[in-house]
Design a protein around this motif. Structure first.
Motif, PDB file in Angstrom:
ATOM      1  N   LEU A  90       0.829  -1.191   0.000  1.00 37.20           N
ATOM      2  CA  LEU A  90       0.000   0.000   0.000  1.00 37.20           C
ATOM      3  C   LEU A  90       0.869   1.248   0.000  1.00 37.20           C
ATOM      4  CD1 LEU A  90      -2.641  -1.054   2.680  1.00 37.20           C
ATOM      5  CD2 LEU A  90      -2.963  -1.000   0.199  1.00 37.20           C
ATOM      6  N   GLY A  91       0.499   2.232  -0.809  1.00 37.71           N
ATOM      7  CA  GLY A  91       1.158   3.523  -0.803  1.00 37.71           C
ATOM      8  C   GLY A  91       0.226   4.567  -0.217  1.00 37.71           C
ATOM      9  N   GLY A  92       0.500   5.830  -0.537  1.00 39.11           N
ATOM     10  CA  GLY A  92      -0.357   6.892  -0.034  1.00 39.11           C
ATOM     11  C   GLY A  92      -0.073   7.212   1.419  1.00 39.11           C
ATOM     12  N   GLU A  93      -1.061   7.778   2.081  1.00 36.99           N
ATOM     13  CA  GLU A  93      -0.901   8.248   3.451  1.00 36.99           C
ATOM     14  C   GLU A  93      -1.964   7.652   4.369  1.00 36.99           C
ATOM     15  OE1 GLU A  93      -0.813  12.492   3.519  1.00 36.99           O
ATOM     16  OE2 GLU A  93       0.911  12.640   2.186  1.00 36.99           O
ATOM     17  N   ILE A  94      -1.706   7.743   5.665  1.00 36.84           N
ATOM     18  CA  ILE A  94      -2.673   7.293   6.668  1.00 36.84           C
ATOM     19  C   ILE A  94      -3.662   8.424   6.896  1.00 36.84           C
ATOM     20  CG2 ILE A  94      -3.003   6.448   9.013  1.00 36.84           C
ATOM     21  CD1 ILE A  94      -0.087   5.511   8.960  1.00 36.84           C
ATOM     22  N   SER A  95      -4.922   8.184   6.607  1.00 39.19           N
ATOM     23  CA  SER A  95      -5.941   9.224   6.725  1.00 39.19           C
ATOM     24  C   SER A  95      -6.194   9.598   8.185  1.00 39.19           C
ATOM     25  CB  SER A  95      -7.251   8.738   6.100  1.00 39.19           C
ATOM     26  OG  SER A  95      -8.325   9.606   6.418  1.00 39.19           O
ATOM     27  N   PRO A  96      -6.456  10.880   8.445  1.00 38.74           N
ATOM     28  CA  PRO A  96      -6.854  11.284   9.809  1.00 38.74           C
ATOM     29  C   PRO A  96      -8.107  10.572  10.297  1.00 38.74           C
ATOM     30  CG  PRO A  96      -6.267  13.209   8.488  1.00 38.74           C
ATOM     31  CD  PRO A  96      -6.308  12.043   7.546  1.00 38.74           C
ATOM     32  N   ALA A  97      -8.857   9.974   9.361  1.00 43.39           N
ATOM     33  CA  ALA A  97     -10.072   9.245   9.746  1.00 43.39           C
ATOM     34  C   ALA A  97      -9.766   8.057  10.648  1.00 43.39           C
ATOM     35  CB  ALA A  97     -10.828   8.777   8.500  1.00 43.39           C
ATOM     36  N   ILE A  98      -8.483   7.657  10.746  1.00 42.98           N
ATOM     37  CA  ILE A  98      -8.132   6.548  11.620  1.00 42.98           C
ATOM     38  C   ILE A  98      -8.560   6.832  13.056  1.00 42.98           C
ATOM     39  CG2 ILE A  98      -5.815   7.451  12.128  1.00 42.98           C
ATOM     40  CD1 ILE A  98      -6.785   3.745  11.596  1.00 42.98           C
ATOM     41  N   GLY A  99      -8.600   8.103  13.428  1.00 45.35           N
ATOM     42  CA  GLY A  99      -8.965   8.478  14.788  1.00 45.35           C
ATOM     43  C   GLY A  99     -10.420   8.216  15.134  1.00 45.35           C
ATOM     44  N   GLU A 100     -11.233   7.893  14.131  1.00 49.32           N
ATOM     45  CA  GLU A 100     -12.642   7.610  14.379  1.00 49.32           C
ATOM     46  C   GLU A 100     -12.875   6.178  14.845  1.00 49.32           C
ATOM     47  OE1 GLU A 100     -14.958   8.771  10.992  1.00 49.32           O
ATOM     48  OE2 GLU A 100     -13.782  10.597  10.677  1.00 49.32           O
ATOM     49  N   LEU A 101     -11.834   5.350  14.778  1.00 53.79           N
ATOM     50  CA  LEU A 101     -11.963   3.953  15.211  1.00 53.79           C
ATOM     51  C   LEU A 101     -11.667   3.865  16.708  1.00 53.79           C
ATOM     52  CD1 LEU A 101     -10.185   2.230  12.173  1.00 53.79           C
ATOM     53  CD2 LEU A 101     -12.649   2.600  12.527  1.00 53.79           C
ATOM     54  N   LYS A 102     -12.635   4.247  17.500  1.00 52.39           N
ATOM     55  CA  LYS A 102     -12.447   4.401  18.948  1.00 52.39           C
ATOM     56  C   LYS A 102     -12.226   3.075  19.670  1.00 52.39           C
ATOM     57  CE  LYS A 102     -13.366   8.806  18.501  1.00 52.39           C
ATOM     58  NZ  LYS A 102     -12.288   9.818  18.521  1.00 52.39           N
ATOM     59  N   ALA A 103     -12.709   1.978  19.094  1.00 50.42           N
ATOM     60  CA  ALA A 103     -12.570   0.680  19.761  1.00 50.42           C
ATOM     61  C   ALA A 103     -11.355  -0.104  19.276  1.00 50.42           C
ATOM     62  CB  ALA A 103     -13.840  -0.154  19.549  1.00 50.42           C
ATOM     63  N   LEU A 104     -10.615   0.452  18.322  1.00 46.45           N
ATOM     64  CA  LEU A 104      -9.483  -0.258  17.719  1.00 46.45           C
ATOM     65  C   LEU A 104      -8.426  -0.581  18.766  1.00 46.45           C
ATOM     66  CD1 LEU A 104      -8.399  -1.203  14.937  1.00 46.45           C
ATOM     67  CD2 LEU A 104      -7.176   0.973  14.804  1.00 46.45           C
ATOM     68  N   GLN A 105      -8.034  -1.852  18.832  1.00 47.15           N
ATOM     69  CA  GLN A 105      -7.040  -2.302  19.796  1.00 47.15           C
ATOM     70  C   GLN A 105      -5.725  -2.723  19.136  1.00 47.15           C
ATOM     71  OE1 GLN A 105      -8.679  -5.391  22.300  1.00 47.15           O
ATOM     72  NE2 GLN A 105     -10.540  -4.238  22.735  1.00 47.15           N
ATOM     73  N   PHE A 106      -5.801  -3.148  17.890  1.00 42.53           N
ATOM     74  CA  PHE A 106      -4.634  -3.701  17.190  1.00 42.53           C
ATOM     75  C   PHE A 106      -4.566  -3.101  15.791  1.00 42.53           C
ATOM     76  CE2 PHE A 106      -2.657  -6.677  14.294  1.00 42.53           C
ATOM     77  CZ  PHE A 106      -1.605  -7.245  14.994  1.00 42.53           C
ATOM     78  N   MET A 107      -3.411  -2.499  15.443  1.00 34.22           N
ATOM     79  CA  MET A 107      -3.241  -1.979  14.089  1.00 34.22           C
ATOM     80  C   MET A 107      -1.841  -2.311  13.588  1.00 34.22           C
ATOM     81  SD  MET A 107      -4.019   1.705  12.320  1.00 34.22           S
ATOM     82  CE  MET A 107      -2.893   2.700  13.260  1.00 34.22           C
ATOM     83  N   ASP A 108      -1.786  -3.018  12.468  1.00 32.99           N
ATOM     84  CA  ASP A 108      -0.520  -3.427  11.870  1.00 32.99           C
ATOM     85  C   ASP A 108      -0.520  -3.007  10.405  1.00 32.99           C
ATOM     86  OD1 ASP A 108       1.776  -4.603  10.968  1.00 32.99           O
ATOM     87  OD2 ASP A 108       1.352  -6.597  11.773  1.00 32.99           O
ATOM     88  N   LEU A 109       0.297  -2.002  10.083  1.00 38.92           N
ATOM     89  CA  LEU A 109       0.444  -1.521   8.707  1.00 38.92           C
ATOM     90  C   LEU A 109       1.888  -1.670   8.233  1.00 38.92           C
ATOM     91  CD1 LEU A 109      -1.649   1.799   8.803  1.00 38.92           C
ATOM     92  CD2 LEU A 109      -2.417  -0.494   8.215  1.00 38.92           C
ATOM     93  N   LYS A 110       2.643  -2.541   8.848  1.00 36.84           N
ATOM     94  CA  LYS A 110       4.059  -2.663   8.519  1.00 36.84           C
ATOM     95  C   LYS A 110       4.264  -3.214   7.100  1.00 36.84           C
ATOM     96  CE  LYS A 110       4.991  -7.324  10.366  1.00 36.84           C
ATOM     97  NZ  LYS A 110       3.730  -7.587  11.065  1.00 36.84           N
ATOM     98  N   GLY A 111       5.455  -2.934   6.565  1.00 35.33           N
ATOM     99  CA  GLY A 111       5.849  -3.525   5.299  1.00 35.33           C
ATOM    100  C   GLY A 111       5.107  -3.003   4.093  1.00 35.33           C
ATOM    101  N   ASN A 112       4.654  -1.761   4.133  1.00 38.77           N
ATOM    102  CA  ASN A 112       4.023  -1.140   2.977  1.00 38.77           C
ATOM    103  C   ASN A 112       4.914  -0.012   2.453  1.00 38.77           C
ATOM    104  OD1 ASN A 112       1.276  -2.437   2.581  1.00 38.77           O
ATOM    105  ND2 ASN A 112       1.182  -1.977   4.770  1.00 38.77           N
ATOM    106  N   LYS A 113       4.359   0.904   1.701  1.00 40.98           N
ATOM    107  CA  LYS A 113       5.106   2.043   1.175  1.00 40.98           C
ATOM    108  C   LYS A 113       4.404   3.343   1.544  1.00 40.98           C
ATOM    109  CE  LYS A 113       6.856  -0.671  -2.738  1.00 40.98           C
ATOM    110  NZ  LYS A 113       6.902  -0.812  -4.210  1.00 40.98           N
ATOM    111  N   LEU A 114       3.892   3.383   2.746  1.00 39.99           N
ATOM    112  CA  LEU A 114       3.140   4.543   3.204  1.00 39.99           C
ATOM    113  C   LEU A 114       4.072   5.732   3.417  1.00 39.99           C
ATOM    114  CD1 LEU A 114       0.836   2.731   5.779  1.00 39.99           C
ATOM    115  CD2 LEU A 114       0.247   3.479   3.464  1.00 39.99           C
ATOM    116  N   THR A 115       3.620   6.889   2.997  1.00 37.28           N
ATOM    117  CA  THR A 115       4.401   8.111   3.143  1.00 37.28           C
ATOM    118  C   THR A 115       3.619   9.102   3.996  1.00 37.28           C
ATOM    119  OG1 THR A 115       3.472   9.053   1.110  1.00 37.28           O
ATOM    120  CG2 THR A 115       5.483   7.750   0.899  1.00 37.28           C
TER     121      THR A 115
END
Length: 265
Positions: A90-115
């Motif tokens: 995956l490229g692109g960027e991490i959207s600020p919308a990630i903050g809307e996931l209030k119950a999120l406990q686990f997030m793994d975005l490793k090994g992509n091409k995020l900028t």
């Protein structure tokens, strides 16, 4: 006359039942979409990514976002608990919308091409326990908002292009056990307050541009077993008190960074 009244009464009861059924269905549908927000937040996240058309083809805006690739939800509330999108190119960027996931406990975005930068809104994921953004192309400062994640246990940001100092506010995360910031471009001193985190077990700072000296307070990390500061610009002597750091199992300190006659490792 009595039969006519009875029929009218029965019709009203049926109509009331239908209306109640529709209201309950609407409420269930709203709850099934994480309160109407989680599915939309995921779609906003996808919109910020590049190369997502194939990797996230099933992220199509349908109601059952819990069945989408890499997504796991609570069985009752359907709120997103886990997001694993590692190694999807995956490229692109991490959207600020990630903050809307209030119950999120686990997030793994490793090994992509995020900028881009890590959005400040990451600090709104107040339930987050595990965050891995390693092996991407993220740049900019580590946001101070991460210190709002009081449930966070693992913070893995290694192998990016992050700059600036290590926020001293990371010491305010009471449950932080793994802090891996290796192979970035971080500068400044190692915050002394980090040395007073009694639950920290793993501190990886290798391959940055950190300066200053090692503090004698490092032995206050009574739970630490892994400590790696190789490949920085640290100077001075290795604290003599290091012999009291009985919890250390793996200690990496490059001798050429320090005065040689004090390099006892």
């Amino acid at each position: 006359m009595a039969q006519s009244s009875l029929r009218r009464w029965a019709a009203r009861v049926v109509a009331l039942v239908v209306v109640l059924g529709l209201l309950l269905a609407a409420a269930a549908a709203e709850e099934g979409d994480g309160g109407g927000g989680d599915g939309a937040a995921l779609m906003a996240l996808k919109a910020g990514f590049g190369n997502a058309a194939n990797a996230l083809a099933d992220w199509d805006g349908g109601r059952d976002h819990c069945a989408w690739r890499g997504v796991a939800c609570d069985a009752n509330s359907f709120a997103v608990l886990s997001l694993n999108l590692s190694n999807l190119n995956l490229g692109g960027e991490i959207s600020p919308a990630i903050g809307e996931l209030k119950a999120l406990q686990f997030m793994d975005l490793k090994g992509n091409k995020l900028t881009g930068q890590i959005p400040d809104e990451i600090g709104d994921c107040v339930s987050l326990k595990y965050l891995d953004l390693s092996f991407n192309l993220l740049y900019g400062d580590i946001p101070f908002s991460i210190s709002k994640l009081k449930q966070l246990e693992d913070l893995i940001l290694k192998n990016n292009q992050l700059t600036g100092p290590i926020p001293s506010t990371l010491s305010q995360i009471p449950n932080l056990k793994i802090l891996d910031l290796a192979q970035n471009q971080l500068t400044g001193d190692i915050p002394r307050l980090i040395y007073w985190n009694e639950v920290l077990q793993y501190l990886g700072l290798r391959g940055n541009s950190l300066t200053g000296t090692l503090s004698p307070d490092m032995c206050q990390l009574t739970g630490l077993w892994y400590f790696d500061v190789r490949g920085n610009n640290l100077t001075g002597t290795i604290p003599l008190s290091i012999g009291n750091c009985t919890s250390f199992e793996i200690l990496y300190v490059a001798c050429y960074d320090f005065i040689i006659d004090q390099c006892i490792i």
